[in-house]
Scaffold this active site. Structure first.
Site, mmCIF file in Angstrom:
data_model
loop_
_atom_site.group_PDB
_atom_site.id
_atom_site.type_symbol
_atom_site.label_atom_id
_atom_site.label_comp_id
_atom_site.label_asym_id
_atom_site.label_seq_id
_atom_site.Cartn_x
_atom_site.Cartn_y
_atom_site.Cartn_z
ATOM 1 N N HIS A 74 -1.700 -5.086 -1.529
ATOM 2 C CA HIS A 74 -2.560 -6.114 -1.902
ATOM 3 C C HIS A 74 -3.883 -5.373 -2.469
ATOM 4 O O HIS A 74 -4.640 -5.984 -2.888
ATOM 5 C CB HIS A 74 -2.990 -7.202 -0.991
ATOM 6 C CG HIS A 74 -1.737 -7.701 -0.179
ATOM 7 N ND1 HIS A 74 -1.153 -7.217 0.832
ATOM 8 C CD2 HIS A 74 -0.879 -8.398 -0.504
ATOM 9 C CE1 HIS A 74 -0.002 -7.765 1.357
ATOM 10 N NE2 HIS A 74 0.062 -8.688 0.274
ATOM 11 N N HIS A 124 -7.577 -14.389 0.814
ATOM 12 C CA HIS A 124 -6.085 -13.538 0.466
ATOM 13 C C HIS A 124 -6.661 -12.132 0.631
ATOM 14 O O HIS A 124 -7.355 -11.795 -0.210
ATOM 15 C CB HIS A 124 -5.266 -14.187 -0.898
ATOM 16 C CG HIS A 124 -4.164 -13.425 -0.999
ATOM 17 N ND1 HIS A 124 -4.026 -12.041 -1.403
ATOM 18 C CD2 HIS A 124 -2.903 -13.794 -0.506
ATOM 19 C CE1 HIS A 124 -2.756 -11.668 -1.328
ATOM 20 N NE2 HIS A 124 -1.977 -12.788 -0.841
ATOM 21 N N GLU A 126 -5.746 -9.692 -1.210
ATOM 22 C CA GLU A 126 -5.854 -9.044 -2.592
ATOM 23 C C GLU A 126 -7.132 -9.394 -3.292
ATOM 24 O O GLU A 126 -7.737 -8.824 -3.740
ATOM 25 C CB GLU A 126 -4.640 -9.557 -3.644
ATOM 26 C CG GLU A 126 -4.828 -9.177 -4.851
ATOM 27 C CD GLU A 126 -3.999 -9.846 -5.884
ATOM 28 O OE1 GLU A 126 -2.735 -9.991 -5.596
ATOM 29 O OE2 GLU A 126 -4.335 -9.760 -7.064
#
Ligand code: SF4
Length: 309
Positions: A74, A124, A126
């Protein structure tokens, strides 16, 4: 019952590379190796690597000095990268090259004094990594929805503007957010190439086509896997039952009661062995036929870093 298998499904090139990097690093340096965040969002994969000697950490402060550190697929922020260097880690970067492309694009835009708007899911890893590419004194504005775009204050947006996206979003939802951005900021610059990756796009297209025929969908993937969740949502939006499962053990026979045709797919971080176990389960339940639906051909391969080859 007929089983329709989505194509393509399962591992993408970025996930294969990330898992290879952890395995090669253990082979080269011996256990343990430290991995910043789950290398890919799949419980089966992570448990398998733990058994081989990988230690997964959320914070770099959990890593002793001078150890082997692997950044997950990620990607990580510049702060994490700097801290790893400071503690003398031997670093292997398993960030997917398609995420790195987004990081480079953000850095390039910021160098040109262009304000970046990132479309993605707050929290998240990422997104955390991409937000963490900001140079000093600059920020990236995160939007998650059309409503977020509507709430963006024009005054806070010194022109010129550009947008970029998380790689594993819903193609359709993102299209609506982009439309809203373009409507609000007609001069906003688009990325040079779509940031939603080929694997996400292809797996979503495959499920859309499969669900024309299937009554229900099983998605192999973990709860925290963004692209797997997006696959389940496609069936939801088509008003069909869909379940995200880590393994065949989670299937409930009550789900299958009135199903004649069942669709099966796997998120980009779920291995094929889990799909095979689901097929076995469905055959035991009474399925009589499995059909591989044709779809986009994928021949993307990302090699591991040179020192690990
Ligand atoms: S889903 Fe896409 S961006 Fe994520 S690892 Fe796979 S290829 Fe890379």
């Amino acid at each position: 019952m007929r089983i329709l298998l989505a194509n393509p499904r399962g591992f993408c090139a970025g996930v294969e590379r990330a898992i290879d990097i952890v395995q090669c690093a253990i082979k080269k340096h011996g256990a343990p190796v430290y991995v910043h965040h789950e290398v890919v969002h799949n419980k089966f994969v992570v448990d398998g690597l733990k058994a081989k000697g990988a230690i997964f950490v959320e914070k770099m402060t959990e890593v002793p000095l001078g150890e082997v550190v692997i950044f997950s697929a990620h990607g990580v922020s510049q702060a994490v990268r700097r801290y790893s260097q400071k503690i003398g880690s031997i670093i292997y970067d398993a960030t997917c090259p398609l995420v790195t492309k987004v990081h480079k694009e953000v850095a390039r835009k910021q160098k040109q004094n262009i304000q970046v708007i990132l479309i993605g899911h707050k929290g998240h890893p990422e997104v955390e990594g991409t937000l963490g590419q900001s140079s000093e004194g600059q920020s990236i504005q995160l939007v998650e929805s059309v409503a977020d775009v509507e709430n963006l204050a024009l005054d806070d947006m010194p022109l010129p503007l550009s947008y970029t996206t998380q790689t594993t979003l819903s193609v359709d939802d993102t299209g609506q957010i982009v439309q809203a951005l373009v409507k609000k900021f007609p001069k906003i610059q688009a990325p040079r190439k779509n940031d939603i990756c080929y694997a996400t796009q292809n797996r979503q297209d495959a499920v859309k086509s499969l669900m024309q025929e299937a009554d229900m969908l099983l998605v192999l993937g973990s709860n925290n896997s963004s692209n797997s969740n997006r696959l389940r949502e496609i069936a939801d939006k088509m008003h069909k039952n869909a379940y995200l499962i880590d393994t065949a053990d989670e299937i409930k026979t009550s789900w299958l009661a009135a199903v004649n045709t069942i669709g099966v797919t796997a998120g980009a971080s779920a291995p094929e062995v889990l799909v095979r176990a689901v097929i076995d389960y469905l055959y035991d339940y009474g399925a009589t036929e499995v059909v591989e639906v044709s779809g986009a051909l994928e021949n993307v391969h990302f090699p591991v870093p040179k020192p690990l080859r």
